[in-house]
Design a protein around this motif. Structure first.
Motif, PDB file in Angstrom:
ATOM      1  N   LEU A  63     -11.488  10.505  10.731  1.00 30.06           N
ATOM      2  CA  LEU A  63     -10.599  11.180   9.783  1.00 30.06           C
ATOM      3  C   LEU A  63     -11.442  11.757   8.645  1.00 30.06           C
ATOM      4  O   LEU A  63     -12.257  11.050   8.064  1.00 30.06           O
ATOM      5  N   ASP A  64     -11.243  13.035   8.351  1.00 27.98           N
ATOM      6  CA  ASP A  64     -12.023  13.652   7.271  1.00 27.98           C
ATOM      7  C   ASP A  64     -11.195  14.747   6.612  1.00 27.98           C
ATOM      8  O   ASP A  64     -10.739  15.667   7.292  1.00 27.98           O
ATOM      9  N   VAL A  65     -11.023  14.650   5.292  1.00 27.90           N
ATOM     10  CA  VAL A  65     -10.173  15.630   4.609  1.00 27.90           C
ATOM     11  C   VAL A  65     -10.885  16.964   4.344  1.00 27.90           C
ATOM     12  O   VAL A  65     -10.386  17.798   3.596  1.00 27.90           O
ATOM     13  N   ALA A  66     -12.044  17.180   4.989  1.00 25.56           N
ATOM     14  CA  ALA A  66     -12.793  18.446   4.819  1.00 25.56           C
ATOM     15  C   ALA A  66     -11.862  19.650   4.934  1.00 25.56           C
ATOM     16  O   ALA A  66     -11.166  19.793   5.929  1.00 25.56           O
ATOM     17  N   ARG A 120     -14.058  11.576  21.682  1.00 30.07           N
ATOM     18  CA  ARG A 120     -13.699  11.309  20.290  1.00 30.07           C
ATOM     19  C   ARG A 120     -12.703  12.364  19.814  1.00 30.07           C
ATOM     20  O   ARG A 120     -12.649  13.478  20.338  1.00 30.07           O
ATOM     21  N   ILE A 121     -11.947  11.970  18.808  1.00 28.57           N
ATOM     22  CA  ILE A 121     -10.944  12.850  18.193  1.00 28.57           C
ATOM     23  C   ILE A 121     -11.285  12.931  16.712  1.00 28.57           C
ATOM     24  O   ILE A 121     -11.429  11.897  16.045  1.00 28.57           O
ATOM     25  N   THR A 122     -11.448  14.137  16.205  1.00 23.70           N
ATOM     26  CA  THR A 122     -11.687  14.273  14.770  1.00 23.70           C
ATOM     27  C   THR A 122     -10.518  15.021  14.135  1.00 23.70           C
ATOM     28  O   THR A 122     -10.053  16.026  14.660  1.00 23.70           O
ATOM     29  N   VAL A 123     -10.005  14.477  13.048  1.00 26.09           N
ATOM     30  CA  VAL A 123      -8.817  14.995  12.371  1.00 26.09           C
ATOM     31  C   VAL A 123      -9.272  15.532  11.020  1.00 26.09           C
ATOM     32  O   VAL A 123      -9.848  14.789  10.225  1.00 26.09           O
ATOM     33  N   THR A 157      -3.164  17.096   6.915  1.00 22.66           N
ATOM     34  CA  THR A 157      -3.459  16.863   8.331  1.00 22.66           C
ATOM     35  C   THR A 157      -3.787  15.391   8.541  1.00 22.66           C
ATOM     36  O   THR A 157      -3.245  14.727   9.435  1.00 22.66           O
ATOM     37  N   VAL A 158      -4.677  14.870   7.702  1.00 27.11           N
ATOM     38  CA  VAL A 158      -5.095  13.468   7.814  1.00 27.11           C
ATOM     39  C   VAL A 158      -3.913  12.532   7.529  1.00 27.11           C
ATOM     40  O   VAL A 158      -3.679  11.560   8.257  1.00 27.11           O
ATOM     41  N   ALA A 159      -3.125  12.846   6.487  1.00 28.78           N
ATOM     42  CA  ALA A 159      -1.981  11.998   6.135  1.00 28.78           C
ATOM     43  C   ALA A 159      -0.969  11.950   7.280  1.00 28.78           C
ATOM     44  O   ALA A 159      -0.417  10.894   7.593  1.00 28.78           O
ATOM     45  N   GLY A 160      -0.720  13.095   7.926  1.00 33.23           N
ATOM     46  CA  GLY A 160       0.235  13.152   9.036  1.00 33.23           C
ATOM     47  C   GLY A 160      -0.178  12.233  10.177  1.00 33.23           C
ATOM     48  O   GLY A 160       0.649  11.540  10.779  1.00 33.23           O
ATOM     49  N   VAL A 161      -1.477  12.208  10.470  1.00 32.29           N
ATOM     50  CA  VAL A 161      -1.991  11.353  11.547  1.00 32.29           C
ATOM     51  C   VAL A 161      -1.973   9.881  11.115  1.00 32.29           C
ATOM     52  O   VAL A 161      -1.617   8.995  11.893  1.00 32.29           O
TER      53      VAL A 161
END
Length: 433
Positions: free
Chosen positions: A301-304, A411-414, A420-424
């Protein structure tokens, strides 16, 4: 407003509609209300601005100061799951009751001054922390610096982590213009720390013009390190054989060095021992900043959400070892340089699950798909099992699809936005309960 909202959800809904503009740059209204409040800080005030790395820098400062036994307040934004995350006292999110008390106090003195959501909550944080009698307070700038609500405070130490192109409609479209906005948190006679290795001339000029005590990376402080440990040196102070921060990633030593420079400035008011620095760095926890979740497939998870952050994410993904396929769950705001983000990550991602986000200023999944098709136009066509782009209505749907297709070694990157990250995170939370 005679009858205040009775719970936090009602309050936040009210704040969303209280002011005609979501983002309204300028400090006049905030200053006016702050003057009516009975708040003051006798403890050091640290303000952190910058394009990327603000959250990590705040988290490291908080972690080290807590290990040293100080009472610390931390104000950050945005939140991932709960509004309360924005205001922390001693490492814990503020309770609804504490927030409501601060909101009520602020409402009592606000008069007829209209405040935006961020302005109101920033003043509420100042009220909350002032009442809590703390040893140190850390405030993260929301947007820019010069005109951000946090800038009603005078920082004892101001840190600017990095300067890159983002929020161009508010801050300008060059690093020079943005550097000037970020430098607005500096104060004359006070420490102004810049962790960007190539600071814009505008930031240096502003600091010199107002007589701030400017600390520049490679001039006033720097770091060196090998695979096992790293060293910091400041103006008069060295810290050797430090543990690497638990936050992974390319820029974390720059951020950690700015933190240690700030602690050097404050060493007489907030002394911190070597062991507390080591432990503080080793135990920092910051959800959504290159956060690798345990289990298979690997989930990152990365808020980039801008090219500068995407470049760091790509580098971190590249350092992770081999995964047959990488799935990306990606949604972004329309005003971001989405092409620039894709350019950094297209070499790392095989399967894109792109999503709409629940905000009017979000790019649509269809828009993002078109940008991806354009980015891959120079590559020979690939079969669906090797490369794919699919669109979804929500981050949860996009993530569920990636999960259903990914093998256990994939791997899955969000990434792409806090939303986007919060939804996941919300989706995973609901699956586990």
């Amino acid at each position: 407003m005679k009858n205040h909202p009775s719970n936090l959800a009602e309050w936040l809904a009210h704040l969303e509609t209280m002011h005609p503009k979501a983002i309204d740059m300028g400090l006049d209204r905030v200053r006016q209300v702050k003057q009516a409040m009975t708040v003051e800080f006798t403890c050091p005030v640290i303000i952190v601005g910058g394009t990327n790395g603000k959250g990590s820098t705040c988290a490291m400062l908080e972690s080290i100061l807590l290990r040293a036994g100080y009472r610390v307040g931390l104000y950050t934004s945005p939140h991932l799951l709960h509004f309360n995350e924005r205001m922390r006292i001693n490492g814990e999110s503020a309770s609804d009751a504490e927030l409501l008390a601060a909101f009520d106090k602020l409402e009592a003195v606000r008069g007829d001054v209209s405040l935006s959501y961020f302005e109101f909550t920033t003043l509420a944080a100042i009220q909350l922390f002032s009442d809590a009698k703390l040893d140190a307070v850390i405030f993260e700038v929301g947007l820019g610096g010069r005109l951000d609500a946090v800038n009603v405070l005078d920082a004892d130490v101001a840190i600017v982590t990095s300067i890159d192109i983002d929020h161009t409609e508010y801050l300008g479209d060059t690093r020079e213009k943005i550097g000037f906005e970020k430098a607005g948190i500096f104060r004359s006679g006070k420490a102004a720390i810049c962790g960007d290795p190539v600071p814009p001339a505008s930031l240096i000029e502003h600091a010199e013009k107002i007589g701030a005590d400017l600390w520049l990376f490679n001039r006033d402080f720097n770091y060196s390190g090998d695979k096992q440990q790293w060293n910091f040196s400041g103006r008069g102070h060295r810290r050797n054989s430090l543990a690497y921060p638990s936050l992974r990633g390319a820029n974390q030593l720059l951020n950690a060095s700015s933190v240690l420079a700030a602690l050097e400035v404050l060493r007489l008011r907030l002394p911190v021992g070597a062991q507390e620095v080591r432990t503080g760095l080793a135990l920092v926890d910051l959800p959504g900043r290159f956060q690798v979740l345990p289990g298979q497939p690997t989930i990152v998870l990365d808020v980039a959400h801008n090219p500068h952050a995407a470049a760091a994410l790509a580098q971190n993904l590249g350092n992770m070892g081999f995964h047959p396929y990488t799935y990306a769950v990606f949604g972004a705001m329309q005003d971001k340089d989405i092409d620039g983000v894709i350019a950094h990550l297209k070499g790392q991602v095989d399967h894109w699950c792109v999503t709409d986000l629940p905000l009017p200023r979000a790019a649509t999944a269809a828009d993002i798909r078109d940008k991806l098709l354009h980015a891959y136009a120079d590559l020979p066509p690939a079969v669906e099992t090797e490369r794919s782009i699919r669109t979804f209505a929500t981050p949860a749907d996009a993530f569920a699809n990636a999960l259903s297709r990914a093998g256990e070694n994939d791997r899955i990157t969000v990434f792409g936005s806090f939303l986007t990250v919060a939804g996941v995170m919300e989706f995973r939370h609901s699956e586990h309960h």
